[in-house]
Design an enzyme around this catalytic site. Structure first.
Site, PDB file in Angstrom:
ATOM      1  N   GLY A 251      10.517  -1.794 -31.402  1.00 15.12           N
ATOM      2  CA  GLY A 251       9.817  -2.662 -32.365  1.00 15.12           C
ATOM      3  C   GLY A 251       9.803  -4.080 -31.834  1.00 15.12           C
ATOM      4  O   GLY A 251       9.841  -5.043 -32.593  1.00 15.12           O
TER       5      GLY A 251
ATOM      6  N   ASP B 179       6.720  -0.272 -28.897  1.00 15.75           N
ATOM      7  CA  ASP B 179       6.108  -0.662 -30.178  1.00 15.75           C
ATOM      8  C   ASP B 179       4.862   0.193 -30.378  1.00 15.75           C
ATOM      9  O   ASP B 179       4.507   1.000 -29.494  1.00 15.75           O
ATOM     10  CB  ASP B 179       5.783  -2.179 -30.209  1.00 15.75           C
ATOM     11  CG  ASP B 179       5.820  -2.754 -31.637  1.00 15.75           C
ATOM     12  OD1 ASP B 179       5.016  -2.294 -32.478  1.00 15.75           O
ATOM     13  OD2 ASP B 179       6.645  -3.633 -31.912  1.00 15.75           O
TER      14      ASP B 179
ATOM     15  N   ASP C 257       6.036   5.784 -31.144  1.00 15.46           N
ATOM     16  CA  ASP C 257       6.519   5.752 -32.524  1.00 15.46           C
ATOM     17  C   ASP C 257       8.036   5.958 -32.506  1.00 15.46           C
ATOM     18  O   ASP C 257       8.523   7.010 -32.066  1.00 15.46           O
ATOM     19  CB  ASP C 257       5.819   6.879 -33.308  1.00 15.46           C
ATOM     20  CG  ASP C 257       6.238   6.929 -34.766  1.00 15.46           C
ATOM     21  OD1 ASP C 257       7.207   6.236 -35.140  1.00 15.46           O
ATOM     22  OD2 ASP C 257       5.589   7.667 -35.531  1.00 15.46           O
ATOM     23  N   MET C 258       8.778   4.967 -32.967  1.00 17.31           N
ATOM     24  CA  MET C 258      10.261   5.031 -32.897  1.00 17.31           C
ATOM     25  C   MET C 258      10.841   6.157 -33.761  1.00 17.31           C
ATOM     26  O   MET C 258      11.996   6.534 -33.591  1.00 17.31           O
ATOM     27  CB  MET C 258      10.862   3.688 -33.311  1.00 17.31           C
ATOM     28  CG  MET C 258      10.569   3.273 -34.740  1.00 17.31           C
ATOM     29  SD  MET C 258      11.035   1.563 -34.987  1.00 17.31           S
ATOM     30  CE  MET C 258      10.279   1.249 -36.589  1.00 17.31           C
TER      31      MET C 258
ATOM     32  N   LYS D  25      15.743  -5.784 -33.195  1.00 21.50           N
ATOM     33  CA  LYS D  25      15.846  -7.098 -33.840  1.00 21.50           C
ATOM     34  C   LYS D  25      14.933  -7.172 -35.052  1.00 21.50           C
ATOM     35  O   LYS D  25      13.720  -7.032 -34.932  1.00 21.50           O
ATOM     36  CB  LYS D  25      15.477  -8.217 -32.857  1.00 21.50           C
ATOM     37  CG  LYS D  25      15.509  -9.577 -33.534  1.00 21.50           C
ATOM     38  CD  LYS D  25      14.869 -10.688 -32.747  1.00 21.50           C
ATOM     39  CE  LYS D  25      14.566 -11.845 -33.651  1.00 21.50           C
ATOM     40  NZ  LYS D  25      13.172 -12.005 -34.016  1.00 21.50           N
TER      41      LYS D  25
ATOM     42  N   HIS E  81      15.461  -4.037 -41.154  1.00 19.12           N
ATOM     43  CA  HIS E  81      15.310  -4.649 -42.494  1.00 19.12           C
ATOM     44  C   HIS E  81      13.945  -4.329 -43.130  1.00 19.12           C
ATOM     45  O   HIS E  81      13.738  -4.582 -44.296  1.00 19.12           O
ATOM     46  CB  HIS E  81      15.600  -6.172 -42.452  1.00 19.12           C
ATOM     47  CG  HIS E  81      14.491  -7.018 -41.887  1.00 19.12           C
ATOM     48  ND1 HIS E  81      14.401  -8.376 -42.128  1.00 19.12           N
ATOM     49  CD2 HIS E  81      13.437  -6.721 -41.094  1.00 19.12           C
ATOM     50  CE1 HIS E  81      13.337  -8.863 -41.517  1.00 19.12           C
ATOM     51  NE2 HIS E  81      12.746  -7.883 -40.882  1.00 19.12           N
TER      52      HIS E  81
HETATM   53  C1  LIG Z   1       9.279  -7.322 -38.167  1.00 21.30           C
HETATM   54  S1  LIG Z   1       8.566  -6.892 -36.687  1.00 21.30           S
HETATM   55  C2  LIG Z   1       9.901  -7.318 -35.592  1.00 21.30           C
HETATM   56  C3  LIG Z   1       9.392  -7.645 -34.257  1.00 21.30           C
HETATM   57  C4  LIG Z   1      10.468  -8.103 -33.252  1.00 21.30           C
HETATM   58  N1  LIG Z   1      11.567  -7.168 -33.139  1.00 21.30           N
HETATM   59  C5  LIG Z   1      10.947  -9.470 -33.626  1.00 21.30           C
HETATM   60  O1  LIG Z   1      11.969  -9.633 -34.239  1.00 21.30           O
HETATM   61  O2  LIG Z   1      10.229 -10.436 -33.301  1.00 21.30           O
HETATM   62  C6  LIG Z   1       8.661  -5.114 -36.711  1.00 21.30           C
HETATM   63  C7  LIG Z   1       8.037  -4.471 -35.494  1.00 21.30           C
HETATM   64  O3  LIG Z   1       8.184  -3.047 -35.614  1.00 21.30           O
HETATM   65  C8  LIG Z   1       7.004  -2.442 -35.126  1.00 21.30           C
HETATM   66  N2  LIG Z   1       6.877  -1.072 -35.644  1.00 21.30           N
HETATM   67  C9  LIG Z   1       6.556  -0.688 -36.895  1.00 21.30           C
HETATM   68  N3  LIG Z   1       6.551   0.650 -36.981  1.00 21.30           N
HETATM   69  C10 LIG Z   1       6.875   1.123 -35.743  1.00 21.30           C
HETATM   70  C11 LIG Z   1       7.038   2.434 -35.192  1.00 21.30           C
HETATM   71  N4  LIG Z   1       6.872   3.505 -35.962  1.00 21.30           N
HETATM   72  N5  LIG Z   1       7.385   2.546 -33.895  1.00 21.30           N
HETATM   73  C12 LIG Z   1       7.561   1.461 -33.117  1.00 21.30           C
HETATM   74  N6  LIG Z   1       7.434   0.184 -33.585  1.00 21.30           N
HETATM   75  C13 LIG Z   1       7.087   0.025 -34.877  1.00 21.30           C
HETATM   76  C14 LIG Z   1       5.925  -3.376 -35.625  1.00 21.30           C
HETATM   77  O4  LIG Z   1       4.701  -3.185 -34.948  1.00 21.30           O
HETATM   78  C15 LIG Z   1       6.557  -4.734 -35.373  1.00 21.30           C
HETATM   79  O5  LIG Z   1       6.261  -5.223 -34.092  1.00 21.30           O
HETATM   80  O1  LIG Z   2       7.932 -12.687 -43.205  1.00 25.21           O
HETATM   81  C1  LIG Z   2       8.722 -12.013 -42.553  1.00 25.21           C
HETATM   82  C2  LIG Z   2       9.897 -12.544 -42.027  1.00 25.21           C
HETATM   83  C3  LIG Z   2      10.749 -11.748 -41.309  1.00 25.21           C
HETATM   84  C4  LIG Z   2      11.904 -12.295 -40.645  1.00 25.21           C
HETATM   85  C5  LIG Z   2      12.830 -13.054 -41.300  1.00 25.21           C
HETATM   86  C6  LIG Z   2      13.893 -13.589 -40.610  1.00 25.21           C
HETATM   87  C7  LIG Z   2      14.032 -13.332 -39.273  1.00 25.21           C
HETATM   88  O2  LIG Z   2      15.055 -13.869 -38.580  1.00 25.21           O
HETATM   89  C8  LIG Z   2      13.108 -12.548 -38.621  1.00 25.21           C
HETATM   90  C9  LIG Z   2      12.065 -12.025 -39.305  1.00 25.21           C
HETATM   91  O3  LIG Z   2      10.534 -10.439 -41.095  1.00 25.21           O
HETATM   92  C10 LIG Z   2       9.398  -9.893 -41.574  1.00 25.21           C
HETATM   93  C11 LIG Z   2       9.153  -8.550 -41.305  1.00 25.21           C
HETATM   94  O4  LIG Z   2      10.067  -7.820 -40.656  1.00 25.21           O
HETATM   95  C12 LIG Z   2       7.967  -7.971 -41.730  1.00 25.21           C
HETATM   96  O5  LIG Z   2       7.753  -6.669 -41.445  1.00 25.21           O
HETATM   97  C13 LIG Z   2       7.033  -8.702 -42.430  1.00 25.21           C
HETATM   98  C14 LIG Z   2       7.275 -10.034 -42.753  1.00 25.21           C
HETATM   99  C15 LIG Z   2       8.448 -10.646 -42.301  1.00 25.21           C
END
Ligand SMILES: C[S@@+](CC[C@H](N)C(=O)[O-])C[C@H]1O[C@@H](n2cnc3c(N)ncnc32)[C@H](O)[C@@H]1O
Ligand SMILES: O=c1cc(-c2ccc(O)cc2)oc2c(O)c(O)ccc12
Length: 356
Positions: A199, A222, A242-243, A256, A260
């Site tokens: 991810g 991802d 897909d994880m 990371k 959540h």
């Molecule tokens: C909240 S973001 C966190 C991104 C990164 N780890 C960070 O902290 O900047 C969650 C990530 O999970 C990825 N994701 C969601 N579903 C997934 C899946 N089934 N397999 C792999 N990645 C996935 C999303 O595309 C996104 O990039």
């Molecule tokens: O809007 C967010 C914000 C976060 C977030 C908060 C604090 C951190 O240190 C990192 C990320 O994460 C999100 C997320 O995981 C998401 O799927 C949507 C929105 C946000």
């Protein structure tokens, strides 16, 4: 109705101060947004620590002279809340400098948070809060989905502008966090030869880890449409997948701010895939989780309050949650992990090293 006594009038008036303070919290965040839009942190930053007086500041941001008193009032409030400092002597014109808070709002600061601020205060992210009360009576998974008819990842796929904003917000969070990792958690990366950031989005964290710890070969897993947009620089390998189905093998799997986003059941499924991807503990296998441990003993009141705000954000926009340590422990056990080590000390985040 009983007449109020002197004592409870006093109590009510004190309560009014507090409830108004809660009601007006939006003024704090919206005012911060306006100073960033006006470029005030950037102008103060360019002056290299020397103070700038009110009239000088107005002229540097091309504000008409008849607006100066409005600017003074905006800055007075933000000085009071600790976002800027006024270093003038009594009777002098106000003179401002940055504080550690506003330094994080400078646009060309590598670890700045202004993309995070613009994302959170964008109307698409704000409107679900207007419907929160009604959402509790609905059958929608989140208030975001109720208002927009699509979940947050669907919105990112549908709108290029929103996708860019969310990616920039996450990338700036990663840049700040990696600085903390390099300074405070270097030991956790010693002996790790390969790492997959599950991810990991467009790879900013993996690339920074690869540069900071050059002995580690880094990859990102991802969703295919996310890695398709990632800048390929040769430092990081990108894998679309897909994880929930498969995690590519590595000494360490990094997650990371991914768990959540998901329910406990989904976290168990993801962690089981991560466990399959790593070698046994004796051969250095581990999962590294960068996430929050809510209300841990080492935290101060502000840090816990910030985590609880983020937990609400996860509920309203994503359908995820921030977890206390006992909630994490339950997930780890169900996914088949035997031990873990939690290290606090990256602000609201913790590093959890999880061993098979
Ligand atoms: C909240 S973001 C966190 C991104 C990164 N780890 C960070 O902290 O900047 C969650 C990530 O999970 C990825 N994701 C969601 N579903 C997934 C899946 N089934 N397999 C792999 N990645 C996935 C999303 O595309 C996104 O990039
Ligand atoms: O809007 C967010 C914000 C976060 C977030 C908060 C604090 C951190 O240190 C990192 C990320 O994460 C999100 C997320 O995981 C998401 O799927 C949507 C929105 C946000």
């Amino acid at each position: 109705m009983a007449h109020p006594t002197a004592d409870n009038v006093e109590e009510e008036l004190q309560a009014q101060v507090l409830v108004w303070n809660h009601i007006f919290q939006f003024i704090s965040s919206m005012s911060l947004k306006s100073v960033v839009e006006l470029g005030i942190p950037d102008v103060l930053h360019r002056n290299e620590g020397r103070p700038i007086c009110l009239s000088g500041l107005a002229s540097l941001i091309s504000m008409p002279p008849n607006r100066i008193d409005y600017l003074r009032r905006l800055m007075r409030m933000l000085v009071f809340t600790g976002c800027f400092a006024n270093v003038s002597k009594e009777g002098e014109e106000e003179k401002y400098v940055l504080t550690p808070v506003s330094r994080l709002l400078v646009k060309d600061n590598d670890t700045g948070v202004s993309p995070f601020l613009f994302f959170q205060l964008d109307l698409v992210m704000q409107s679900p809060w207007q419907s929160l009360g009604k959402w509790f009576h609905s059958d929608q998974p989140t208030s975001f989905a109720k208002v927009h008819g699509v979940d947050i990842f669907g919105m990112a796929e549908r709108s290029e502008r929103f996708n860019r904003m969310i990616n920039e917000a996450m990338a700036c969070d990663s840049r700040l966090m990696v600085k903390a990792l390099v300074e405070k958690h270097r030991d956790a990366f010693v002996g790790v030869k390969s790492l997959v950031d599950v991810g990991g989005g467009t790879g900013s964290l993996a690339a920074t880890i690869g540069k900071a710890f050059q002995w580690i070969k880094c990859a990102v897993l991802d969703l295919p449409h996310v890695v398709a947009d990632a800048p390929k620089d040769g430092v990081v390998d990108f894998i679309g997948g897909d994880m929930f189905e498969h995690v590519p093998p590595a000494d360490a799997v990094l997650l990371k701010m991914v768990l959540h986003d998901w329910s406990d059941e989904d976290c168990v499924k993801i962690l089981k895939q991560c466990k399959k991807a790593i070698p046994p503990k004796e051969k250095g296998g581990k999962v590294m989780i960068l996430d929050m441990i809510v209300n841990s003993k080492t935290q101060d009141h502000k840090a816990t309050e910030t985590q609880l705000f983020l937990d609400m954000l996860m509920m309203v926009d994503v359908g995820g949650r921030e977890r206390e340590e006992h909630e994490w422990k339950k997930i780890f056990t169900e996914a088949g992990f035997t031990t873990y080590k939690a290290t606090h000390g990256t602000g609201v985040h913790s590093l959890i090293e999880l061993y098979p």
